[in-house]
Design a protein around this motif. Sequence first.
Motif, PDB file in Angstrom:
ATOM      1  N   ALA A   1       0.828  -1.208   0.000  1.00 49.70           N
ATOM      2  CA  ALA A   1       0.000   0.000   0.000  1.00 49.70           C
ATOM      3  C   ALA A   1       0.863   1.259   0.000  1.00 49.70           C
ATOM      4  CB  ALA A   1      -0.926  -0.006   1.205  1.00 49.70           C
ATOM      5  N   SER A   2       1.897   1.276   0.835  1.00 52.90           N
ATOM      6  CA  SER A   2       2.745   2.468   0.931  1.00 52.90           C
ATOM      7  C   SER A   2       3.462   2.754  -0.378  1.00 52.90           C
ATOM      8  CB  SER A   2       3.766   2.290   2.059  1.00 52.90           C
ATOM      9  OG  SER A   2       3.125   2.135   3.300  1.00 52.90           O
ATOM     10  N   GLU A   3       3.969   1.712  -1.016  1.00 52.84           N
ATOM     11  CA  GLU A   3       4.680   1.900  -2.278  1.00 52.84           C
ATOM     12  C   GLU A   3       3.731   2.356  -3.386  1.00 52.84           C
ATOM     13  OE1 GLU A   3       6.641  -1.797  -2.899  1.00 52.84           O
ATOM     14  OE2 GLU A   3       8.307  -1.320  -1.532  1.00 52.84           O
ATOM     15  N   ALA A   4       2.508   1.831  -3.387  1.00 52.18           N
ATOM     16  CA  ALA A   4       1.533   2.224  -4.402  1.00 52.18           C
ATOM     17  C   ALA A   4       1.155   3.697  -4.252  1.00 52.18           C
ATOM     18  CB  ALA A   4       0.288   1.356  -4.301  1.00 52.18           C
ATOM     19  N   VAL A   5       0.961   4.142  -3.027  1.00 49.52           N
ATOM     20  CA  VAL A   5       0.601   5.537  -2.785  1.00 49.52           C
ATOM     21  C   VAL A   5       1.780   6.459  -3.078  1.00 49.52           C
ATOM     22  CG1 VAL A   5      -0.109   7.206  -1.024  1.00 49.52           C
ATOM     23  CG2 VAL A   5      -1.180   4.950  -1.102  1.00 49.52           C
ATOM     24  N   ALA A   6       2.991   6.009  -2.719  1.00 48.92           N
ATOM     25  CA  ALA A   6       4.179   6.851  -2.916  1.00 48.92           C
ATOM     26  C   ALA A   6       4.472   7.101  -4.390  1.00 48.92           C
ATOM     27  CB  ALA A   6       5.378   6.206  -2.239  1.00 48.92           C
ATOM     28  N   LYS A   7       4.108   6.163  -5.261  1.00 55.44           N
ATOM     29  CA  LYS A   7       4.367   6.321  -6.695  1.00 55.44           C
ATOM     30  C   LYS A   7       3.508   7.412  -7.313  1.00 55.44           C
ATOM     31  CE  LYS A   7       5.848   1.541  -7.527  1.00 55.44           C
ATOM     32  NZ  LYS A   7       5.495   0.247  -8.182  1.00 55.44           N
TER      33      LYS A   7
ATOM     34  N   ALA B   1      -4.789   5.252  -6.364  1.00 57.35           N
ATOM     35  CA  ALA B   1      -3.944   4.116  -5.969  1.00 57.35           C
ATOM     36  C   ALA B   1      -4.583   3.351  -4.818  1.00 57.35           C
ATOM     37  CB  ALA B   1      -2.556   4.615  -5.586  1.00 57.35           C
ATOM     38  N   LEU B   2      -5.121   4.079  -3.844  1.00 56.16           N
ATOM     39  CA  LEU B   2      -5.786   3.438  -2.709  1.00 56.16           C
ATOM     40  C   LEU B   2      -7.028   2.670  -3.153  1.00 56.16           C
ATOM     41  CD1 LEU B   2      -5.523   6.251  -0.006  1.00 56.16           C
ATOM     42  CD2 LEU B   2      -4.510   3.971   0.137  1.00 56.16           C
ATOM     43  N   ALA B   3      -7.727   3.201  -4.143  1.00 57.48           N
ATOM     44  CA  ALA B   3      -8.971   2.577  -4.603  1.00 57.48           C
ATOM     45  C   ALA B   3      -8.733   1.188  -5.173  1.00 57.48           C
ATOM     46  CB  ALA B   3      -9.645   3.470  -5.640  1.00 57.48           C
ATOM     47  N   PHE B   4      -7.534   0.947  -5.722  1.00 60.09           N
ATOM     48  CA  PHE B   4      -7.254  -0.338  -6.344  1.00 60.09           C
ATOM     49  C   PHE B   4      -6.560  -1.324  -5.400  1.00 60.09           C
ATOM     50  CE2 PHE B   4      -7.831   2.358 -10.071  1.00 60.09           C
ATOM     51  CZ  PHE B   4      -8.635   1.563 -10.862  1.00 60.09           C
ATOM     52  N   LEU B   5      -6.417  -0.943  -4.148  1.00 66.92           N
ATOM     53  CA  LEU B   5      -5.825  -1.846  -3.161  1.00 66.92           C
ATOM     54  C   LEU B   5      -6.902  -2.743  -2.559  1.00 66.92           C
ATOM     55  CD1 LEU B   5      -3.509   0.667  -1.258  1.00 66.92           C
ATOM     56  CD2 LEU B   5      -2.810  -1.030  -2.975  1.00 66.92           C
TER      57      LEU B   5
END
Length: 434
Positions: free
Chosen positions: A315-321, A331-335
């Motif tokens: 989650a952190s890496e997805a949001v950071a990108k 990004a959060l929506a697809f987690l």
Amino acid sequence: MEKSTISNLDSVAVDPTSGKVVHGRYGELDADAVLGVPLEYLALLRMAAEGAAGLSKIKGDGTVLVYGASRANGFAAVQLAASTGKHTVVGVVDGQHSCSADMIEYVKGMIPEPGTAVSQEYSIAKKNFSDLVDGISSGDEGLASYTAAECLDEFKKNLSDYAEMYPDTMPAAVPASEMKFLGMEKDKDQFRANMDAYLSQYPPGSPPINSNQLETHFSTDQYEVFRTKFWEQTTSVISGDESHFFSPPHIVEDLMKSPELKTDNFSTSQDGNFEKVIPFSFTTLSNAYPTGTEASSGGPVVGAIISVTPDLKIASEAVAKAKTLRGKAEALAFLTDSQKDAFAAATSVAAQAKKAGAPVIAVGGKLPGLKTAEPTDADVKTALSAMAIQDDGTTKLDYFIQAYRAGDFPFYADYAVHRATEVLAGPRQIVVTK
């Protein structure tokens, strides 16, 4: 647990020739350092050292927050911080165990008060978690304080309402509807006899209460006397002593006719406040805590330790990108739900430390924007010392280890940290750890 996740670097063995303990990551361990350390614990040495490393980055005395408090490294950080006597710990159990009430209680049981442990779901509600941390760090439990006069005013209102609802002109203090006859006429003669027997188990109604007399003659001191007498009546009812007459309104009536002095349950101190002579007894005359029950302050938040869980890392890496706020939201929506929950909970924990200007340290991996505490030799020594069983049987750092008999559970051999060299050679145990 997948077989591929077992690391030889976290294995430990006893050299059959020299008898020395050899760790896959740290090599030959000092004999004195491992003295009294259970062999099973040594397979968790890296994780314990990570917890020690995270704690070493936090300076000062006060409240330490730990996310991932049931994971091996977070579990170590919780116990090591609690054992210093200088830190109050608030642990957050991540999604791995947050659904287990037992595990949350286990973690909570290892944290001395005023510290505590909560589930990941609790910390996601940021306002609730913020209030919890603020209350623990400041010692303010947020309990409203009421003056003796306010308590007395509420009592008088309740008493007047009670007297109006259940007057002594009725056979007992029960609703009037209970005494209505709703049967056949031929049964009416027996109704009153049966009803009298039925109503005898209830207290009588209230005598008339004159509001002016109540206001004039029933003071806060008399209310304290009333409460003492009410305790005595209640105790008699609970103990089955039927010789006492139970009716609180009649106590008030008697006290208005013949006021009494306060009992000796309370004494006046030099500053004019009432001190409790009966331990832990409640009094409206003083809103101070009984001696020994005062809420203690955990001290200011001095840091947060974040255990890098798989869900949190993703989650952190997805949001950071993402470069924009909209991108982060997408990004959060697809987690997955578990990934979003981990991110929200860890963010809530970190926010409390940042609000206090305290460091946020990652352990067991890297997270964007956070410093990672890598274990040093000193941290390894700290972990070993904490794992060692002392002469009195206590340890600073405990883990949950479950052993299985290899003969009964041969498939556990694939996941064993300690393996025998022969195939099912006699009675032995395979130790499976997380």
